[in-house]
Design a protein around this motif. Structure first.
Motif, PDB file in Angstrom:
ATOM      1  N   SER A   1     109.144 105.510  22.846  1.00  0.00           N
ATOM      2  CA  SER A   1     110.086 105.273  23.760  1.00  0.00           C
ATOM      3  C   SER A   1     110.240 106.635  24.136  1.00  0.00           C
ATOM      4  O   SER A   1     110.559 107.505  23.366  1.00  0.00           O
ATOM      5  CB  SER A   1     110.872 104.370  23.663  1.00  0.00           C
TER       6      SER A   1
ATOM      7  N   CYS B   1     103.177 105.764  19.412  1.00  0.00           N
ATOM      8  CA  CYS B   1     103.641 105.136  20.281  1.00  0.00           C
ATOM      9  C   CYS B   1     105.400 105.621  20.826  1.00  0.00           C
ATOM     10  O   CYS B   1     106.367 104.567  19.207  1.00  0.00           O
ATOM     11  CB  CYS B   1     103.727 103.251  21.748  1.00  0.00           C
TER      12      CYS B   1
ATOM     13  N   ALA C   1      98.490 109.295  26.872  1.00  0.00           N
ATOM     14  CA  ALA C   1      98.799 108.614  27.823  1.00  0.00           C
ATOM     15  C   ALA C   1     100.118 108.372  28.159  1.00  0.00           C
ATOM     16  O   ALA C   1     100.941 107.899  26.670  1.00  0.00           O
ATOM     17  CB  ALA C   1      97.622 107.221  27.601  1.00  0.00           C
ATOM     18  N   PHE C   2     100.704 108.632  29.035  1.00  0.00           N
ATOM     19  CA  PHE C   2     102.093 107.932  29.916  1.00  0.00           C
ATOM     20  C   PHE C   2     102.252 106.173  30.436  1.00  0.00           C
ATOM     21  O   PHE C   2     101.033 106.762  31.291  1.00  0.00           O
ATOM     22  CB  PHE C   2     102.970 109.120  30.165  1.00  0.00           C
ATOM     23  N   ALA C   3     102.845 105.470  30.186  1.00  0.00           N
ATOM     24  CA  ALA C   3     102.889 104.159  30.291  1.00  0.00           C
ATOM     25  C   ALA C   3     103.772 103.703  29.930  1.00  0.00           C
ATOM     26  O   ALA C   3     104.593 103.705  28.876  1.00  0.00           O
ATOM     27  CB  ALA C   3     101.465 103.167  29.673  1.00  0.00           C
ATOM     28  N   ASN C   4     105.078 103.086  30.962  1.00  0.00           N
ATOM     29  CA  ASN C   4     106.084 102.178  30.721  1.00  0.00           C
ATOM     30  C   ASN C   4     107.286 102.608  30.021  1.00  0.00           C
ATOM     31  O   ASN C   4     107.564 102.232  28.779  1.00  0.00           O
ATOM     32  CB  ASN C   4     105.969 100.880  30.104  1.00  0.00           C
ATOM     33  N   LYS C   5     107.579 104.252  30.037  1.00  0.00           N
ATOM     34  CA  LYS C   5     108.455 105.149  29.795  1.00  0.00           C
ATOM     35  C   LYS C   5     108.150 105.424  28.154  1.00  0.00           C
ATOM     36  O   LYS C   5     109.323 105.457  27.529  1.00  0.00           O
ATOM     37  CB  LYS C   5     110.081 104.407  29.645  1.00  0.00           C
ATOM     38  N   CYS C   6     106.986 105.271  27.823  1.00  0.00           N
ATOM     39  CA  CYS C   6     105.957 105.437  26.096  1.00  0.00           C
ATOM     40  C   CYS C   6     105.444 106.600  26.054  1.00  0.00           C
ATOM     41  O   CYS C   6     104.683 106.856  27.760  1.00  0.00           O
ATOM     42  CB  CYS C   6     105.703 104.710  25.669  1.00  0.00           C
TER      43      CYS C   6
END
Length: 66
Positions: free
Chosen positions: A62, A60, A44-49
């Motif tokens: 970054s 996780c 999963a990709f979210a908030n530049k992670c």
């Protein structure tokens, strides 16, 4: 891209082809399949992670540039 080997791959994709920029092993494959171990969960990709998991842990990583 995320490979079933547990590697996160940075690449440029174009009509001319695939150009790998870098790769890093972020998880150990833990699921035995066809005589080898793999990671078959989708990241999963979210908030530049990127968030990825196997049967034992979740990580996780970054993607933000320093």
């Amino acid at each position: 891209m995320f490979a079933e080997t547990g590697e996160l791959i940075f690449a440029k994709l174009s009509p001319k082809g695939y150009e790998e920029i870098s790769r890093a092993k972020i998880l150990e494959p833990t699921t035995p399949t066809f005589g080898r171990k793999v990671v078959w969960s989708h990241p999963a990709f979210a908030n530049k992670c990127v968030f990825a998991r196997n049967d034992k842990e979740i990580v996780c990583v970054s993607l933000a540039q320093p």
